[in-house]
Enzyme design. Structure first.
Site, PDB file in Angstrom:
ATOM      1  N   LYS A   1       0.959  -1.040   0.048  1.00 33.28           N
ATOM      2  CA  LYS A   1       0.012  -0.118  -0.070  1.00 33.28           C
ATOM      3  C   LYS A   1       1.001   1.277  -0.078  1.00 33.28           C
ATOM      4  O   LYS A   1       0.635   2.307   1.059  1.00 33.28           O
ATOM      5  CB  LYS A   1      -0.940  -0.128   1.293  1.00 33.28           C
TER       6      LYS A   1
ATOM      7  N   TYR B   1     -16.740  -9.308   5.466  1.00 29.17           N
ATOM      8  CA  TYR B   1     -16.495 -10.439   4.520  1.00 29.17           C
ATOM      9  C   TYR B   1     -17.731 -10.757   3.548  1.00 29.17           C
ATOM     10  O   TYR B   1     -18.708 -10.590   4.185  1.00 29.17           O
ATOM     11  CB  TYR B   1     -16.159 -11.876   5.324  1.00 29.17           C
TER      12      TYR B   1
ATOM     13  N   ILE C   1       5.000  10.108  -3.213  1.00 27.11           N
ATOM     14  CA  ILE C   1       5.125  10.821  -4.425  1.00 27.11           C
ATOM     15  C   ILE C   1       6.033   9.768  -5.379  1.00 27.11           C
ATOM     16  O   ILE C   1       6.796   8.966  -4.691  1.00 27.11           O
ATOM     17  CB  ILE C   1       5.574  12.107  -4.400  1.00 27.11           C
TER      18      ILE C   1
HETATM   19  P1  5BU Z   1      -8.259 -11.667   6.174  1.00 21.29           P
HETATM   20  O1  5BU Z   1      -7.521 -12.712   7.215  1.00 21.29           O
HETATM   21  O2  5BU Z   1      -8.782 -12.607   4.981  1.00 21.29           O
HETATM   22  O3  5BU Z   1      -9.260 -10.755   6.555  1.00 21.29           O
HETATM   23  O4  5BU Z   1      -7.015 -10.992   5.282  1.00 21.29           O
HETATM   24  C1  5BU Z   1      -7.130 -10.145   4.532  1.00 21.29           C
HETATM   25  C2  5BU Z   1      -5.864  -9.809   4.050  1.00 21.29           C
HETATM   26  O5  5BU Z   1      -6.142  -8.743   2.776  1.00 21.29           O
HETATM   27  C3  5BU Z   1      -5.097  -8.800   5.272  1.00 21.29           C
HETATM   28  O6  5BU Z   1      -3.690  -9.170   4.462  1.00 21.29           O
HETATM   29  C4  5BU Z   1      -5.198  -7.319   4.533  1.00 21.29           C
HETATM   30  O7  5BU Z   1      -4.136  -6.571   4.837  1.00 21.29           O
HETATM   31  C5  5BU Z   1      -5.505  -7.223   3.157  1.00 21.29           C
HETATM   32  N1  5BU Z   1      -6.370  -6.203   2.914  1.00 21.29           N
HETATM   33  C6  5BU Z   1      -7.704  -6.115   3.325  1.00 21.29           C
HETATM   34  O8  5BU Z   1      -8.331  -7.026   4.063  1.00 21.29           O
HETATM   35  N2  5BU Z   1      -8.517  -5.290   2.837  1.00 21.29           N
HETATM   36  C7  5BU Z   1      -8.135  -4.326   1.942  1.00 21.29           C
HETATM   37  O9  5BU Z   1      -9.104  -3.474   1.489  1.00 21.29           O
HETATM   38  C8  5BU Z   1      -6.960  -4.257   1.589  1.00 21.29           C
HETATM   39  C9  5BU Z   1      -6.169  -5.291   1.806  1.00 21.29           C
HETATM   40 BR1  5BU Z   1      -6.535  -3.164   0.149  1.00 21.29          BR
END
Ligand code: 5BU
Length: 268
Positions: free
Chosen positions: A93, A221, A97
């Protein structure tokens, strides 16, 4: 199954060099799963990669999350990932600049030397993509940037009116852009993003789990199949796999769901 057939128009239209590699890997392994490997030890990561490697297309890392990180150990881990035919994706992320982002591709972690794909916010303007690509160029490598057009976490400011549209307009014509991050937890938002993006770029989506609803600390989710049917080309799954009793079986279950949904979407 031919990649051109399952990916449809996107196979011909996507213009970043890393895209076809991803599409090929996904077809060969019949999976659209990107593992979010958010573990904090090198040993844990190595074991996880070996147990899920056959069922995932890409490995997403947070290199600065690892407590016992060493450059040598990381090099070995990347070789292990490559032996499983994985695209390596550092979810850094970036947000600065152009020239500083280019420099941050080097530094201690030397992301430019091992990552094929990285994430970036476009908040500082579109030149961040050129900065990151210059970083890869500095070591004679190619890569692709995923711009954050949406996020999965509740209350994120990318949902403010106009942001997602502006991000897509800023990135859509740049060949350094691999694609956009969309919100896997809301299929309707995702379908809107796909309508904006068309077939020129991929969309990868975090916030995906077989157990839908609110997660820890603001994470949300959505269902993996719905995300793909709404236009996602890769589901980013972390805890749904690594926290499961059998990560290998969980990865296989997500892989099967993702592949079936892609075939349904493409009508083959
Ligand atoms: P999870 O355990 O499935 O919740 O992990 C989600 C991963 O995706 C985690 O490494 C976050 O840094 C990444 N992520 C996220 O959850 N949501 C976002 O909007 C972004 C990245 Br961009």
């Amino acid at each position: 199954m031919e990649a051109a057939e399952v990916w449809g128009a996107r196979w011909d239209t996507c213009d970043n060099p890393m895209v076809r590699r991803y599409m090929d890997v996904a077809c060969r392994k019949q999976t659209l799963v990107i593992l979010a490997a958010d573990l904090r030890t090198m040993e844990g990561l190595a074991n996880l990669i070996d147990s899920v490697g056959p069922h995932i297309a890409a490995l997403k890392t947070h290199v600065d999350l690892v407590d016992d990180w060493t450059a040598e150990g990381w090099g070995a881990l990347c070789e292990q990932a490559e032996s499983h035919d994985l695209i390596i994706f550092e979810d850094r992320k970036f947000a600065d600049i152009g020239p500083i982002s280019r420099g941050q591709m080097a530094g201690v972690y030397d992301i430019r030397s091992w990552a094929n794909v990285v994430t970036a916010h476009g908040i500082s303007g579109p030149d961040i993509v050129d900065g990151l690509c210059a970083g890869w160029d500095d070591v004679g490598r190619d890569g692709g940037v995923l711009l954050l057009a949406q996020m999965s976490s509740r209350g994120n400011l990318l949902g403010l009116q106009g942001y997602t549209d502006a991000m897509v307009s800023a990135g859509i014509s740049n060949t350094g852009v691999f694609g956009f991050i969309g919100n896997g937890s809301r299929a309707t938002e995702l379908a809107q993003l796909r309508a904006l993006v068309g077939d020129k770029k991929l969309i990868w989506t975090p916030g995906v789990n077989l157990v839908v609803g609110d997660g820890e600390m603001g994470q949300r989710y959505g269902d993996p199949a719905q995300a793909i049917l709404a236009g996602s080309d890769g589901i980013i799954v972390g805890s749904g796999i690594y926290k499961s009793e059998s990560p290998g079986d969980a990865a296989k279950a997500y892989a099967d769901i993702s592949w079936k949904a892609l075939l349904e979407r493409s009508g083959v």
